[in-house]
Scaffold this active site. Structure first.
Site, mmCIF file in Angstrom:
data_model
loop_
_atom_site.group_PDB
_atom_site.id
_atom_site.type_symbol
_atom_site.label_atom_id
_atom_site.label_comp_id
_atom_site.label_asym_id
_atom_site.label_seq_id
_atom_site.Cartn_x
_atom_site.Cartn_y
_atom_site.Cartn_z
ATOM 1 N N SER A 160 0.839 -1.207 0.000
ATOM 2 C CA SER A 160 0.000 0.000 0.000
ATOM 3 C C SER A 160 0.866 1.246 0.000
ATOM 4 O O SER A 160 1.949 1.258 0.594
ATOM 5 C CB SER A 160 -0.901 -0.030 1.241
ATOM 6 O OG SER A 160 -1.601 1.188 1.358
ATOM 7 N N THR B 30 -10.171 3.515 -14.897
ATOM 8 C CA THR B 30 -9.062 4.376 -15.295
ATOM 9 C C THR B 30 -8.054 4.459 -14.153
ATOM 10 O O THR B 30 -8.426 4.707 -13.009
ATOM 11 C CB THR B 30 -9.587 5.784 -15.654
ATOM 12 O OG1 THR B 30 -10.528 5.642 -16.703
ATOM 13 C CG2 THR B 30 -8.458 6.705 -16.082
ATOM 14 N N CYS C 7 -8.408 1.426 12.390
ATOM 15 C CA CYS C 7 -9.730 1.029 11.905
ATOM 16 C C CYS C 7 -10.633 0.637 13.048
ATOM 17 O O CYS C 7 -11.835 0.783 12.971
ATOM 18 C CB CYS C 7 -9.613 -0.148 10.951
ATOM 19 S SG CYS C 7 -8.058 -0.241 10.119
#
Ligand code: PLP
Length: 395
Positions: free
Chosen positions: A199, A237, A326
């Site tokens: 990431s 895209t 989170c």
């Protein structure tokens, strides 16, 4: 007010060199990489350069890199995208008790939808035993998903050994390497990894961009259908500025890895030792030395609530975390600390500091100066601590 950021496992600042490069691809070289004209071609070229940079950091080939919207999507693609085709071979999946939610929740979703899941426990340091994994393997095991380094306690798992095991048994092997990328050397071939998640925003790159390494020959079924970008495996895209920034961040991380690790290890040990020296009734969570990420500090401070500690630190401008970003906000204690055998009460008083390249010794001194005062004040309000003090005085 002075501000000290010690939450780099939640996210990092974007490196200024990365941000400058990205800006060009927003305002000047904004072509769609699928377009045939010069605008498209220059974007396409930069996109492929980024693919090289990501591949290089994990010793893969650029053809094996699929860009995604981040670590979460890459984890989902790795797991959901492979079980689909492996289903013919079996329905058993193995993962660990300390995985990120992006892996755990995905595996649990599959367990509710026709697959069987074995969750391997960890020891008190948050480490997996290769022997436990070996014992869990069944003839119908199709996939193993194990993280390289843990985001909460910094434990580094024996990935190469697990990879060897997976290879011996013909099991597809996925590794979430979001926390180890740029901190530990990664070689997908030496480690026998088939799928690897990375990431951008944990390595001084932008948020909302990541990648999945997929070993040549491993089939993944797309989760997102559409225009067929990323060799039909991830349509949409491409986020060119983000991907180009991520590539640059990978290049810089590769160049700086040893220096960053040295710097962060020094600060880590200073912070851990300083806390142990200044505060009583503290437990360090996670392994020590080589088996711990260079930037991770996780402590349980008894007789205080982690959330209260966080708020008090925040009032002094110090940013830390009480588990994974989170799950903060919910009152459930961290599943990682519980898996390591911590009782709820102690898990609740835990605090994670995750260090970064820009942190200084002086910032650590500031924390070591303030934290004991905060703990002292909060403990004065704890009835349990009051009892401890009385018992001590009576002795
Ligand atoms: C942050 C993180 C993720 C999720 O990555 P995002 O890019 O934020 O979606 C996955 N796994 C681990 C270990 C992480 O630390």
């Amino acid at each position: 007010m002075r501000r000290v950021y010690l939450d780099h496992s939640a996210t990092t600042p974007v490196d200024s060199e990365v941000a400058t490069l990205m800006m060009t691809y927003y305002t000047e070289k904004y072509g769609n990489p699928s377009s045939v004209h010069s605008f498209g071609r220059e974007a396409k070229q930069a996109l492929e350069e980024a693919r090289n940079q990501v591949a290089e950091l994990i010793r893969a080939t650029p053809q094996e890199i699929i860009f995604t919207s981040g670590g979460t999507e890459a984890d989902n693609l790795a797991i959901l995208g492979t079980v689909e085709t492996l289903r013919k071979k079996g329905k058993h999946i193995i993962t660990s008790a300390v995985e990120h939610h992006a892996v755990l929740e995905t595996c649990e979703y599959l367990a509710k939808n026709g697959f069987e899941l074995t969750v391997i426990p960890v020891d008190e340091e948050g480490l997996l035993s290769v022997e436990d994994i070996r014992k869990a393997i069944r003839p119908d095991t199709i996939l193993m998903s194990v993280m390289h380094a843990n985001n909460e306690v910094g434990s580094i798992q024996p990935i190469a050994e697990i990879g060897k095991l997976a290879k011996e048994h013909g099991i597809t092997f996925h590794v979430d390497a979001v926390q180890s990328l740029g901190k530990l050397p990664i070689d997908v071939n030496e480690m026998n990894v088939d799928l690897l998640t990375v990431s951008g925003h944990k390595i001084y790159g932008p948020k909302g961009v990541g990648a999945l390494y997929v070993r040549k020959g491993i089939r993944v079924v797309p989760l997102v259908h559409g225009g067929g970008q990323e060799k039909r495996r991830r349509s949409g895209t491409e986020n060119t500025p983000g991907i180009i920034g991520f590539g640059k961040a990978c290049q810089l991380a590769g160049q700086r890895m040893a220096e960053d690790a040295r710097h962060e290890t020094k600060l880590r040990d200073k912070l851990i030792n300083g806390i142990l020296q200044r505060i009583e009734y503290v437990k360090v969570n996670g392994p020590s030395g080589e088996k711990r990420l260079p930037n991770n500090v996780n402590v349980s401070i008894r007789f205080v609530e982690g959330e209260s500690l966080l708020l008090s630190l925040d009032m002094l401008g110090i940013a830390a975390s009480s588990g994974s970003a989170c799950t903060s906000g919910s009152l459930d204690p961290s599943h990682v600390l519980l898996a390591m055998g911590l009782v709820h009460e102690i898990a609740h008083g835990s605090l994670r500091f995750s260090l970064g390249r820009q942190n200084t010794e002086e910032e650590i001194d500031y924390v070591l100066d303030q934290l004991p005062k905060i703990v002292e004040r909060l403990r004065m309000m704890s009835p349990l601590y009051d009892q401890v003090l009385r018992i001590k005085q009576a002795q």
